[in-house]
Write a protein that holds these residues in place. Structure first.
Motif, PDB file in Angstrom:
ATOM      1  N   THR A 185       0.909  -1.211   0.095  1.00 13.34           N
ATOM      2  CA  THR A 185      -0.034   0.029   0.059  1.00 13.34           C
ATOM      3  C   THR A 185       1.022   1.350   0.061  1.00 13.34           C
ATOM      4  O   THR A 185       2.012   1.433   0.344  1.00 13.34           O
ATOM      5  CB  THR A 185      -1.061   0.107   1.152  1.00 13.34           C
ATOM      6  N   ASP A 190      -4.336   6.239  -3.530  1.00 17.71           N
ATOM      7  CA  ASP A 190      -5.135   5.020  -3.785  1.00 17.71           C
ATOM      8  C   ASP A 190      -4.378   4.240  -4.787  1.00 17.71           C
ATOM      9  O   ASP A 190      -3.937   4.789  -5.560  1.00 17.71           O
ATOM     10  CB  ASP A 190      -6.376   5.735  -4.642  1.00 17.71           C
ATOM     11  N   ALA A 191      -4.404   3.056  -4.431  1.00 16.76           N
ATOM     12  CA  ALA A 191      -3.396   1.907  -5.339  1.00 16.76           C
ATOM     13  C   ALA A 191      -3.903   2.051  -6.854  1.00 16.76           C
ATOM     14  O   ALA A 191      -3.338   1.820  -7.543  1.00 16.76           O
ATOM     15  CB  ALA A 191      -3.680   0.464  -4.617  1.00 16.76           C
ATOM     16  N   LEU A 219      -6.520  -4.886   6.022  1.00 11.68           N
ATOM     17  CA  LEU A 219      -5.919  -4.329   4.847  1.00 11.68           C
ATOM     18  C   LEU A 219      -7.050  -3.473   4.347  1.00 11.68           C
ATOM     19  O   LEU A 219      -7.941  -4.221   4.102  1.00 11.68           O
ATOM     20  CB  LEU A 219      -5.299  -5.327   3.912  1.00 11.68           C
ATOM     21  N   GLU A 220      -6.512  -2.482   3.708  1.00 11.09           N
ATOM     22  CA  GLU A 220      -7.751  -1.828   2.903  1.00 11.09           C
ATOM     23  C   GLU A 220      -7.584  -2.145   1.412  1.00 11.09           C
ATOM     24  O   GLU A 220      -6.629  -2.270   0.934  1.00 11.09           O
ATOM     25  CB  GLU A 220      -7.575  -0.360   3.029  1.00 11.09           C
ATOM     26  N   ALA A 276      -5.072  -2.658  -2.865  1.00  9.45           N
ATOM     27  CA  ALA A 276      -3.772  -2.682  -2.470  1.00  9.45           C
ATOM     28  C   ALA A 276      -3.117  -3.048  -3.755  1.00  9.45           C
ATOM     29  O   ALA A 276      -3.836  -3.413  -4.764  1.00  9.45           O
ATOM     30  CB  ALA A 276      -3.196  -3.715  -1.547  1.00  9.45           C
TER      31      ALA A 276
END
Length: 408
Positions: free
Chosen positions: A334, A339-340, A370-371, A374
């Motif tokens: 991340t 934002d990935a 985890l958001e 990723a």
């Protein structure tokens, strides 16, 4: 000897577009020999399987060669090789087959490390059968399985343990043989998701202790399909629902309808391509595979270290979540305050493909908090050091642009 990557890359028409593909964990690029095998089989002549016409014999040959190739790849008998549309489809099928023998009060053990295809089919089958689901947890500090939780989950009532041989997002390779040995001590079967593992290592199903092992050829240069391997004796104890006239022999009784002979031929060609990457002096295909995949592991490890060193230079702007000591060359990260998906789009503009998302890894993302999304970077046989540097340069430019915007 080592893999000649320049020569290898010449077999991949898609690489001519100048793209750097780091999306291998979702599916690799296809070499021309695989595509040629598919086309040659389709244009035949080709009919349904039989023993009379040349077109029937071509279909029989495609099936026999497919089973022989995956017997060599997985170190299993050819009569224990089952074709499926995908690993997910095979797992759903075999969850139903196996659940016929479950009773209320039985238990199964699942892993928080796994792709949802090795989780949801078992949970749904357990719910229908009145079976309790227990879990092997993840240690957040190491992203490895917590084997103490596994010991707590096991009991004399355990009927099945389902676990991955390698995480498709974190790369973590759990100690499958140790897990399998403990499962067998309580009389449970072991179902191993080898989809990600088989793309990077020579598989030995008996050595892993797996009773059933599933993989996907399109993760290692082949066409889109799935393969399940199990001892023919075990398959003989499972009774699937099937059409009355269809074969009742193993493994055919688990393959519903007409097989895609052209896909089988392409999957066979993928195994032969792997075996030819750096075959050494091996005579048998299994020996050539062993030598080639040892060389592949060494090559991918070199690239992974180069990538990790470069990511380390970004400091706290990049958080690497792949921490296990034993893992594949797949990295999940991340980016600080970014934002990935923006990173993914920025990299695509530079001709670098590294996808963002959660990749059907619901349990790992939830367990590790985890958001989604990723960024996942996965290495494949055709990747190069120059491509790794392109990826790092692209990430650096993306992160530096962000800093300039903040300063303004």
């Amino acid at each position: 000897m080592a893999i000649d990557v320049t020569a290898l890359r010449a077999h991949f028409p898609s690489l001519d577009h100048g793209l750097a593909f780091f999306d291998g964990p979702g599916g690799t690029q296809t070499p021309r020999p695989v595509a040629d095998a598919i086309a040659a089989t389709l244009t035949g002549p080709l009919s349904n399987r039989g023993a009379v016409s040349p077109s029937e014999l071509n279909a029989e040959r495609a099936v026999a060669e497919f089973r022989a190739a995956y017997a060599d790849l997985l170190h299993m008998p050819a009569s224990g090789i089952v074709h499926g549309r995908s690993a997910t489809q095979l797992t759903y099928d075999f969850s139903r087959h196996l659940a016929k023998g479950w009773n209320p009060g039985d238990e199964i053990v699942l892993s928080r490390l796994d792709h949802d295809s090795n989780v949801r089919p078992w949970i749904q089958a357990a719910e229908r059968a009145g079976v309790t689901v227990r879990w092997i947890e993840i240690d957040p500090a190491t992203t490895e399985l917590d084997l103490d939780s596994y010991e707590r989950a096991l009991s004399p009532r355990t009927r099945l343990v389902a676990v991955t041989a390698a995480s498709n997002v974190l790369g973590t390779k759990p100690p499958v043989r140790r897990i399998a040995d403990r499962a067998h001590e309580v009389g449970a079967l072991v179902y191993v998701d080898g989809v990600h593992y088989a793309a990077h290592h020579l598989v030995d199903v008996p050595a892993l202790g797996a009773d059933l092992f599933v993989c996907s050829p399109y993760k290692f240069l082949g066409p889109h399909c799935g393969v399940l391997a199990a001892a023919p004796e075990l398959l003989g104890t499972l009774v699937p629902d099937k059409l009355l006239p269809s074969p009742d022999t193993v493994p055919e009784r688990f393959e519903f309808g007409t097989l895609p002979y052209e896909i089988l031929a392409g999957a066979t060609a993928a195994v032969d391509f792997l075996a030819a990457m750096d075959p050494g002096t091996g005579v048998s295909r299994r020996e050539r595979l062993r030598h080639s995949l040892v060389s592949l592991h060494a090559y991918e490890l070199t690239l992974r270290r180069r990538l990790e060193e470069g990511l380390g230079s970004f400091g706290d702007r990049v958080t690497l979540h792949s921490k296990a000591q034993d893992r594949t060359p797949t990295l999940l990260m991340t980016l600080e305050d970014r934002d990935a998906r923006d990173a993914q789009r920025n990299l695509v503009e530079r001709g670098v493909l590294a996808p963002a998302g959660s990749f059907y890894a619901h349990e790992p993302f939830t367990a590790l908090k985890l958001e989604d999304p990723a960024l996942r970077v996965g290495l494949a046989p055709y990747n190069t050091a120059e491509e790794v540097d392109r990826l790092l340069d692209g990430l650096s430019a993306f992160l530096d642009t962000d800093r300039q915007v903040v300063r303004l």
